[in-house]
Design an enzyme around this catalytic site. Sequence first.
Site, short mmCIF file in Angstrom:
data_model
loop_
_atom_site.label_atom_id
_atom_site.label_comp_id
_atom_site.label_asym_id
_atom_site.label_seq_id
_atom_site.Cartn_x
_atom_site.Cartn_y
_atom_site.Cartn_z
N LYS A 156 35.75 49.71 48.73
CA LYS A 156 36.25 49.26 50.11
C LYS A 156 36.60 50.09 51.26
O LYS A 156 36.02 50.16 52.31
CB LYS A 156 37.43 48.33 49.81
CG LYS A 156 36.99 47.17 49.05
CD LYS A 156 38.28 46.19 48.59
CE LYS A 156 37.88 45.08 47.50
NZ LYS A 156 38.92 44.42 46.88
N GLN A 200 45.39 44.11 46.70
CA GLN A 200 44.57 44.07 45.65
C GLN A 200 44.98 43.44 44.47
O GLN A 200 45.91 43.60 43.66
CB GLN A 200 44.20 45.75 45.00
CG GLN A 200 43.01 45.85 44.22
CD GLN A 200 41.48 45.37 44.42
OE1 GLN A 200 41.38 45.36 45.92
NE2 GLN A 200 40.79 44.98 43.85
N ASP A 223 41.31 38.20 52.92
CA ASP A 223 40.86 37.94 51.86
C ASP A 223 40.83 36.23 51.58
O ASP A 223 39.99 35.94 50.56
CB ASP A 223 42.04 38.23 50.41
CG ASP A 223 41.45 39.55 49.79
OD1 ASP A 223 40.13 39.59 49.63
OD2 ASP A 223 42.20 40.13 49.16
#
Length: 402
Positions: A156, A200, A223
């Site tokens: 990422k 994460q 997200d």
Amino acid sequence: MRGRMAVWWRCKSFTSSASPSRLAKPLIYLDRPDIWYPSSSPSGVSPYLRHAYYRLSRKRKVGHFGMELLVTVHKSERFISDCFSYLLAVYMLEDGRKRNNEHAAADIDGKLIANDIKATVATEIRHMKSSIRKVPGLGVILVGKRKDSFSFVSIKKKACEEVGIASVVVELPEDSTEHEVLAVVSLLNRKESVHGILVQLPLPNHLSEEKIINAVNVEKDVDGFHPVNMGNLAMTGREPLFIPCASRGCLEVLHRCSVEIIGKKVVVIGRSKIGGLPTSLLLQNPEQITREADILVSDVGVPNLVRGHWLKPGVVVIDMGSTLVKDSNNSHCSHVTGDVCYEEAIHKASAITPVPGGVGPVTISMLLSNTVEAAKRAYQWTERSYQQEQSFSYIPLSNVHI
Ligand SMILES: Nc1nc(=O)c2c([nH]1)NC[C@@H]1CN(c3ccc(C(=O)N[C@@H](CCC(=O)O)C(=O)O)cc3)C=[N+]21
């Protein structure tokens, strides 16, 4: 009539065969008119579908006689002209297929799609920078030392660098308290230069994923996991601020490959991040349900779960699984693998996303795109305002008469 795709969530146990297969009601409807109507699909042959001969030639493990020969031809490519070897390879692939009454799925090139999206995102960031001197910022919180999480976060970070997003990764020790993680979330929430926040997953067991994700500012939730965004996604007629990157990636892949969705049976074998959904009813007999699917999406994290005999001939397979497994010949090295038994699936599917190189890279591009959206919203900046600005500055001075 508005098209709808049912997204079904996975049950707790795949192995239970106690009750016959039952189809639960779909729990989420995704309304995306632009991907539902066939007329909106790109026309012609999709450039993202890779010719089968190329894919088979790069596979080390080969299934049958025709394909073995194919690999031999490629090894000795130096001695035969490229053109001849190509024709021979295509001929043998066809011949092998006929003899085995098989066909081979087209490989969907996720990297190509991802690069296309990245190019668009990078252009937009350049324009944003030149017009308001700001760039989008992404804050990533990584708790613990999981090898797979480290690897995903570094992918990422690299992708952000490629397109011009300023990223910051906050690494916290495995034994961080909930309070400590929440403090970092709150810091990133307040930080003006951070437009997107990503925690994460999975988090270490002692931390409440729910509490931590709930703490992320909805407007920075790139997200799309915040219950407000997820809830709005689940309700028809409401617009979430962000759609989860992997789902966006999946839809983008289908769209770019001209896969029509309207009227199709779609099965999603998926892992829900939200607890409490009564999904155990759904997939008591996943093989039978998947065998009816025209489009199959799998996101479980069990390598080779989906076997060839689970698939309906001609199915389009989107493999969203991503499990880090040790190499069989070298336990120090590992590689990612999907949920679908690729070697078997290619003989049944019409198109398939491989792992690696399928929907994963597209997911990353969608994270970049969501982050740009977050920054645009924060600065109330649009590509259109840039275009207007440009048209002002391009008026030649000689044409201005005072
Ligand atoms: N808060 C949060 N957001 C996520 O989006 C999230 C997460 N947590 N936890 C883990 C999963 C998994 N995931 C992947 C993304 C890209 C690849 C990807 O790019 N894979 C490459 C290969 C990667 C390699 O070779 O190591 C590919 O398929 O070609 C894989 C997996 C995002 N996840």
